[in-house]
Enzyme design. Sequence first.
Site, PDB file in Angstrom:
ATOM      1  N   CYS A   2      46.988  46.703  29.540  1.00  0.00           N
ATOM      2  CA  CYS A   2      46.266  46.064  30.656  1.00  0.00           C
ATOM      3  C   CYS A   2      47.244  45.200  31.460  1.00  0.00           C
ATOM      4  O   CYS A   2      47.859  44.281  30.911  1.00  0.00           O
ATOM      5  CB  CYS A   2      45.118  45.221  30.118  1.00  0.00           C
ATOM      6  SG  CYS A   2      44.364  44.170  31.372  1.00  0.00           S
TER       7      CYS A   2
ATOM      8  N   CYS B 166      46.355  41.463  31.390  1.00  0.00           N
ATOM      9  CA  CYS B 166      46.700  40.843  30.100  1.00  0.00           C
ATOM     10  C   CYS B 166      48.204  40.533  30.077  1.00  0.00           C
ATOM     11  O   CYS B 166      48.618  39.464  29.616  1.00  0.00           O
ATOM     12  CB  CYS B 166      46.356  41.766  28.934  1.00  0.00           C
ATOM     13  SG  CYS B 166      44.610  41.805  28.493  1.00  0.00           S
TER      14      CYS B 166
ATOM     15  N   ASN C 277      34.550  42.190  41.986  1.00  0.00           N
ATOM     16  CA  ASN C 277      34.190  43.602  42.011  1.00  0.00           C
ATOM     17  C   ASN C 277      33.936  44.070  40.578  1.00  0.00           C
ATOM     18  O   ASN C 277      34.685  43.703  39.666  1.00  0.00           O
ATOM     19  CB  ASN C 277      35.317  44.422  42.650  1.00  0.00           C
ATOM     20  CG  ASN C 277      35.555  44.033  44.095  1.00  0.00           C
ATOM     21  OD1 ASN C 277      34.620  43.792  44.836  1.00  0.00           O
ATOM     22  ND2 ASN C 277      36.820  43.953  44.495  1.00  0.00           N
TER      23      ASN C 277
ATOM     24  N   GLY D  65      33.831  48.676  43.439  1.00  0.00           N
ATOM     25  CA  GLY D  65      35.163  48.534  44.031  1.00  0.00           C
ATOM     26  C   GLY D  65      36.200  47.945  43.103  1.00  0.00           C
ATOM     27  O   GLY D  65      37.262  47.506  43.551  1.00  0.00           O
TER      28      GLY D  65
ATOM     29  N   HIS E 235      38.207  39.650  36.923  1.00  0.00           N
ATOM     30  CA  HIS E 235      38.935  38.737  37.803  1.00  0.00           C
ATOM     31  C   HIS E 235      38.046  38.288  38.944  1.00  0.00           C
ATOM     32  O   HIS E 235      37.240  39.055  39.461  1.00  0.00           O
ATOM     33  CB  HIS E 235      40.227  39.370  38.339  1.00  0.00           C
ATOM     34  CG  HIS E 235      40.054  40.722  38.933  1.00  0.00           C
ATOM     35  ND1 HIS E 235      39.905  41.870  38.175  1.00  0.00           N
ATOM     36  CD2 HIS E 235      40.017  41.136  40.228  1.00  0.00           C
ATOM     37  CE1 HIS E 235      39.779  42.919  38.971  1.00  0.00           C
ATOM     38  NE2 HIS E 235      39.830  42.498  40.223  1.00  0.00           N
TER      39      HIS E 235
ATOM     40  N   HIS F 109      38.213  37.016  42.695  1.00  0.00           N
ATOM     41  CA  HIS F 109      39.035  36.842  43.898  1.00  0.00           C
ATOM     42  C   HIS F 109      38.628  35.544  44.573  1.00  0.00           C
ATOM     43  O   HIS F 109      37.438  35.269  44.736  1.00  0.00           O
ATOM     44  CB  HIS F 109      38.770  37.967  44.907  1.00  0.00           C
ATOM     45  CG  HIS F 109      39.214  39.325  44.488  1.00  0.00           C
ATOM     46  ND1 HIS F 109      40.384  39.900  44.928  1.00  0.00           N
ATOM     47  CD2 HIS F 109      38.639  40.245  43.673  1.00  0.00           C
ATOM     48  CE1 HIS F 109      40.514  41.114  44.421  1.00  0.00           C
ATOM     49  NE2 HIS F 109      39.463  41.351  43.655  1.00  0.00           N
TER      50      HIS F 109
HETATM   51  P1  DGP Z   1      39.857  44.812  42.339  1.00  0.00           P
HETATM   52  O1  DGP Z   1      39.732  45.894  43.363  1.00  0.00           O
HETATM   53  O2  DGP Z   1      38.762  43.781  42.496  1.00  0.00           O
HETATM   54  O3  DGP Z   1      39.978  45.346  40.933  1.00  0.00           O
HETATM   55  O4  DGP Z   1      41.172  44.022  42.706  1.00  0.00           O
HETATM   56  C1  DGP Z   1      42.356  44.119  42.012  1.00  0.00           C
HETATM   57  C2  DGP Z   1      43.341  43.276  42.755  1.00  0.00           C
HETATM   58  O5  DGP Z   1      44.455  43.082  41.918  1.00  0.00           O
HETATM   59  C3  DGP Z   1      43.865  43.887  44.049  1.00  0.00           C
HETATM   60  O6  DGP Z   1      43.488  43.043  45.140  1.00  0.00           O
HETATM   61  C4  DGP Z   1      45.368  43.917  43.898  1.00  0.00           C
HETATM   62  C5  DGP Z   1      45.626  43.060  42.686  1.00  0.00           C
HETATM   63  N1  DGP Z   1      46.693  43.542  41.832  1.00  0.00           N
HETATM   64  C6  DGP Z   1      46.780  44.756  41.250  1.00  0.00           C
HETATM   65  N2  DGP Z   1      47.901  44.856  40.517  1.00  0.00           N
HETATM   66  C7  DGP Z   1      48.531  43.655  40.618  1.00  0.00           C
HETATM   67  C8  DGP Z   1      49.736  43.135  40.074  1.00  0.00           C
HETATM   68  O7  DGP Z   1      50.476  43.786  39.330  1.00  0.00           O
HETATM   69  N3  DGP Z   1      50.067  41.856  40.415  1.00  0.00           N
HETATM   70  C9  DGP Z   1      49.269  41.091  41.223  1.00  0.00           C
HETATM   71  N4  DGP Z   1      49.673  39.855  41.502  1.00  0.00           N
HETATM   72  N5  DGP Z   1      48.107  41.548  41.750  1.00  0.00           N
HETATM   73  C10 DGP Z   1      47.753  42.825  41.445  1.00  0.00           C
END
Ligand code: DGP
Length: 119
Positions: free
Chosen positions: A7, A10, A93, A99, A106, A108
């Site tokens: 993950c 994680c 989401n 989405g 998480h 946002h």
């Molecule tokens: P969601 O669609 O709600 O699952 O949003 C996932 C968010 O996580 C997306 O806006 C981009 C962010 N994200 C994905 N991978 C990484 C990463 O490796 N580092 C960071 N800082 N953000 C990430």
Amino acid sequence: MSTLDNCIFCKIARGLLPSRKVYEDDEIFAFDDIHPLAPVHFLIIPKMHIASMAHVGPEHGALLGRMLLLAPQLALAQGCRPYPEGGFRILTNTGAEGGQEVAHLHVHVMGGPRPWLKG
Ligand code: DGP
């Protein structure tokens, strides 16, 4: 604390992958979103692996409460202007049709001067 080896969130929470840290305590980690949709855009996550809001139960109530209580405090610290002229958006989401792309719960937190990329 339960974590998943494959993950990415994680790994970020454990410092095994880089991120710009916004906040950390024993249970919670917050970091900038890699694809910001607003001038301020960070994610608040539990350090323990919970896949989504579809996976929470009463045992997670205090943790979720702490995550939400952190949002306004961190939003201001990251540059959001105060309510009511400023403010911020909180979004979680959940599932494919919700989405959700990363299967680690998480929240946002988005804010800052408009326009934003979405919404
Ligand atoms: P969601 O669609 O709600 O699952 O949003 C996932 C968010 O996580 C997306 O806006 C981009 C962010 N994200 C994905 N991978 C990484 C990463 O490796 N580092 C960071 N800082 N953000 C990430």
